[in-house]
Motif scaffolding. Structure first.
Motif, PDB file in Angstrom:
ATOM      1  N   TYR A 154     -36.201 -43.506  99.027  1.00  0.00           N
ATOM      2  CA  TYR A 154     -34.940 -42.841  98.320  1.00  0.00           C
ATOM      3  C   TYR A 154     -35.456 -41.908  97.174  1.00  0.00           C
ATOM      4  O   TYR A 154     -34.914 -40.847  96.972  1.00  0.00           O
ATOM      5  N   LEU A 155     -36.344 -42.089  96.348  1.00  0.00           N
ATOM      6  CA  LEU A 155     -36.771 -41.714  95.263  1.00  0.00           C
ATOM      7  C   LEU A 155     -37.455 -40.531  95.498  1.00  0.00           C
ATOM      8  O   LEU A 155     -37.367 -39.285  95.133  1.00  0.00           O
ATOM      9  N   LEU A 156     -38.395 -40.420  96.694  1.00  0.00           N
ATOM     10  CA  LEU A 156     -39.096 -39.151  97.188  1.00  0.00           C
ATOM     11  C   LEU A 156     -37.939 -38.320  97.796  1.00  0.00           C
ATOM     12  O   LEU A 156     -38.278 -36.944  97.409  1.00  0.00           O
ATOM     13  N   GLY A 192     -36.925 -29.241  95.328  1.00  0.00           N
ATOM     14  CA  GLY A 192     -37.012 -28.185  96.221  1.00  0.00           C
ATOM     15  C   GLY A 192     -38.355 -28.598  96.829  1.00  0.00           C
ATOM     16  O   GLY A 192     -39.128 -29.512  96.403  1.00  0.00           O
ATOM     17  N   PRO A 193     -38.879 -27.762  97.773  1.00  0.00           N
ATOM     18  CA  PRO A 193     -40.301 -27.740  98.437  1.00  0.00           C
ATOM     19  C   PRO A 193     -41.423 -28.019  97.524  1.00  0.00           C
ATOM     20  O   PRO A 193     -41.369 -27.235  96.497  1.00  0.00           O
ATOM     21  N   MET A 194     -42.340 -28.936  97.841  1.00  0.00           N
ATOM     22  CA  MET A 194     -43.528 -28.957  96.829  1.00  0.00           C
ATOM     23  C   MET A 194     -44.884 -29.598  97.418  1.00  0.00           C
ATOM     24  O   MET A 194     -44.530 -30.192  98.621  1.00  0.00           O
ATOM     25  N   GLY A 195     -45.800 -29.426  96.860  1.00  0.00           N
ATOM     26  CA  GLY A 195     -46.743 -30.192  97.514  1.00  0.00           C
ATOM     27  C   GLY A 195     -47.194 -31.475  96.883  1.00  0.00           C
ATOM     28  O   GLY A 195     -46.396 -31.958  96.176  1.00  0.00           O
ATOM     29  N   VAL A 196     -48.155 -32.265  97.672  1.00  0.00           N
ATOM     30  CA  VAL A 196     -48.151 -33.679  97.432  1.00  0.00           C
ATOM     31  C   VAL A 196     -48.716 -33.966  95.604  1.00  0.00           C
ATOM     32  O   VAL A 196     -48.036 -34.862  95.148  1.00  0.00           O
ATOM     33  N   VAL A 234     -46.951 -28.140 102.177  1.00  0.00           N
ATOM     34  CA  VAL A 234     -45.936 -28.343 101.150  1.00  0.00           C
ATOM     35  C   VAL A 234     -44.970 -29.335 101.869  1.00  0.00           C
ATOM     36  O   VAL A 234     -44.657 -29.304 103.111  1.00  0.00           O
ATOM     37  N   LEU A 235     -44.214 -30.164 100.992  1.00  0.00           N
ATOM     38  CA  LEU A 235     -43.375 -31.286 101.800  1.00  0.00           C
ATOM     39  C   LEU A 235     -41.908 -30.765 101.401  1.00  0.00           C
ATOM     40  O   LEU A 235     -41.855 -30.085 100.219  1.00  0.00           O
ATOM     41  N   GLN A 236     -41.078 -30.783 102.412  1.00  0.00           N
ATOM     42  CA  GLN A 236     -39.646 -30.299 102.293  1.00  0.00           C
ATOM     43  C   GLN A 236     -38.645 -31.143 102.952  1.00  0.00           C
ATOM     44  O   GLN A 236     -38.906 -31.729 104.120  1.00  0.00           O
ATOM     45  N   LEU A 237     -37.604 -31.279 102.365  1.00  0.00           N
ATOM     46  CA  LEU A 237     -36.467 -32.176 102.920  1.00  0.00           C
ATOM     47  C   LEU A 237     -35.900 -31.324 104.045  1.00  0.00           C
ATOM     48  O   LEU A 237     -35.754 -30.284 104.241  1.00  0.00           O
ATOM     49  N   SER A 238     -35.952 -32.203 105.333  1.00  0.00           N
ATOM     50  CA  SER A 238     -35.496 -31.499 106.494  1.00  0.00           C
ATOM     51  C   SER A 238     -33.895 -31.745 106.380  1.00  0.00           C
ATOM     52  O   SER A 238     -33.371 -32.550 105.722  1.00  0.00           O
ATOM     53  N   PRO A 239     -33.040 -30.727 107.374  1.00  0.00           N
ATOM     54  CA  PRO A 239     -31.829 -30.953 107.484  1.00  0.00           C
ATOM     55  C   PRO A 239     -31.219 -32.666 107.861  1.00  0.00           C
ATOM     56  O   PRO A 239     -30.168 -33.120 107.063  1.00  0.00           O
ATOM     57  N   ARG A 240     -32.028 -33.059 108.702  1.00  0.00           N
ATOM     58  CA  ARG A 240     -31.829 -34.386 108.952  1.00  0.00           C
ATOM     59  C   ARG A 240     -32.074 -35.493 107.626  1.00  0.00           C
ATOM     60  O   ARG A 240     -31.348 -36.227 107.364  1.00  0.00           O
ATOM     61  N   GLY A 241     -33.005 -35.221 107.065  1.00  0.00           N
ATOM     62  CA  GLY A 241     -33.425 -35.806 105.723  1.00  0.00           C
ATOM     63  C   GLY A 241     -32.428 -35.639 104.818  1.00  0.00           C
ATOM     64  O   GLY A 241     -31.844 -36.353 103.772  1.00  0.00           O
ATOM     65  N   LYS A 242     -31.609 -34.455 104.444  1.00  0.00           N
ATOM     66  CA  LYS A 242     -30.758 -33.962 103.532  1.00  0.00           C
ATOM     67  C   LYS A 242     -29.486 -34.954 104.114  1.00  0.00           C
ATOM     68  O   LYS A 242     -28.696 -35.799 103.148  1.00  0.00           O
TER      69      LYS A 242
END
Length: 166
Positions: free
Chosen positions: A50-52, A60-64, A104-112
Motif C-alpha cells: 500500500y505504501l509503495l 509519479g514514476p521514480m527509481g528504486v 524506473v518504477l511506475q504505477l500501472s493502470p491495474r495498480g492505480k
C-alpha cells in the motif's frame, strides 16, 4: 543531544505512560485489522505494498533509490517489496528515459485501479471508526497523528544504527 530522561522532566510520567500504552494498543489493533478497510477488500493489501503504490501514485514514476529514500528504507528492501507488485502487474518497470541502464518504477493502470479500490475500503473503515466524531475532531486527530508520525520519523532517523550483538 539531550538524554531521554532530560526530555521527560517537565512532562507528567502518567501522561507519557498513558501515551506509550495507547500507541502500543493502536499498533496491535492496526496489525490485527491491518487497517485494511471493510467489505471484500478488507486486509487484501499489505502495508508495504500500500505504501509503495501510494507513493508512486502521489509522486509519479521514480527509481528504486528515490523511492527508498522517500520512504526511509533501503534500496534492497524496496527491490524485494516491489518484485511481487511487478509480478502481479500492479507496478511496471521501465528504462529511464535519459539513462537506459537505470530502472524506473511506475504505477500501472491495474495498480492505480487496485489502489483506489483499497483506498475506498480504507476510507469506509475510517468513516466507521470515527462515526460520531465531528469534522473538527477528525481534522485534529489527523493533524496530531501526522505530527506524531513526523516526530517519530525524525527521532528514528537521528538514532545511530543498531548493530547486531553476537
Amino acid at each position: 543531544m539531550p538524554t531521554p530522561s532530560d526530555m521527560t522532566t517537565d512532562i507528567a510520567p502518567g501522561v507519557l505512560d498513558a501515551l506509550q500504552h495507547q500507541v502500543a494498543v493502536f499498533a496491535r489493533r492496526a496489525e490485527q485489522t491491518r487497517l485494511g478497510g471493510v467489505g471484500q477488500v478488507r486486509n487484501s493489501m499489505d502495508r508495504a505494498a500500500y505504501l509503495l503504490l501510494n507513493r508512486l501514485d502521489q509522486e509519479g514514476p521514480m527509481g528504486v533509490k528515490a523511492l527508498a529514500a522517500g520512504m526511509g528504507i533501503d534500496s534492497s528492501t524496496v527491490t524485494r517489496q516491489v518484485a511481487p507488485l511487478v509480478d502481479t502487474g500492479l507496478v511496471k518497470r521501465t528504462s529511464h528515459p535519459e539513462d537506459g541502464r537505470a530502472v524506473v518504477l511506475q504505477l500501472s493502470p491495474r495498480g492505480k485501479a487496485r489502489l483506489e479500490e483499497v483506498r475506498a475500503s480504507r476510507r469506509a473503515l475510517m468513516a466507521l471508526v470515527t462515526d460520531g466524531w465531528s469534522e473538527g475532531e477528525r481534522d485534529a486527530f489527523c493533524s496530531l497523528l501526522t505530527r506524531f508520525n513526523s516526530a517519530l520519523s525524525e527521532v528514528h532517523n537521528a538514532l545511530p544504527p543498531v548493530t547486531p550483538t553476537a
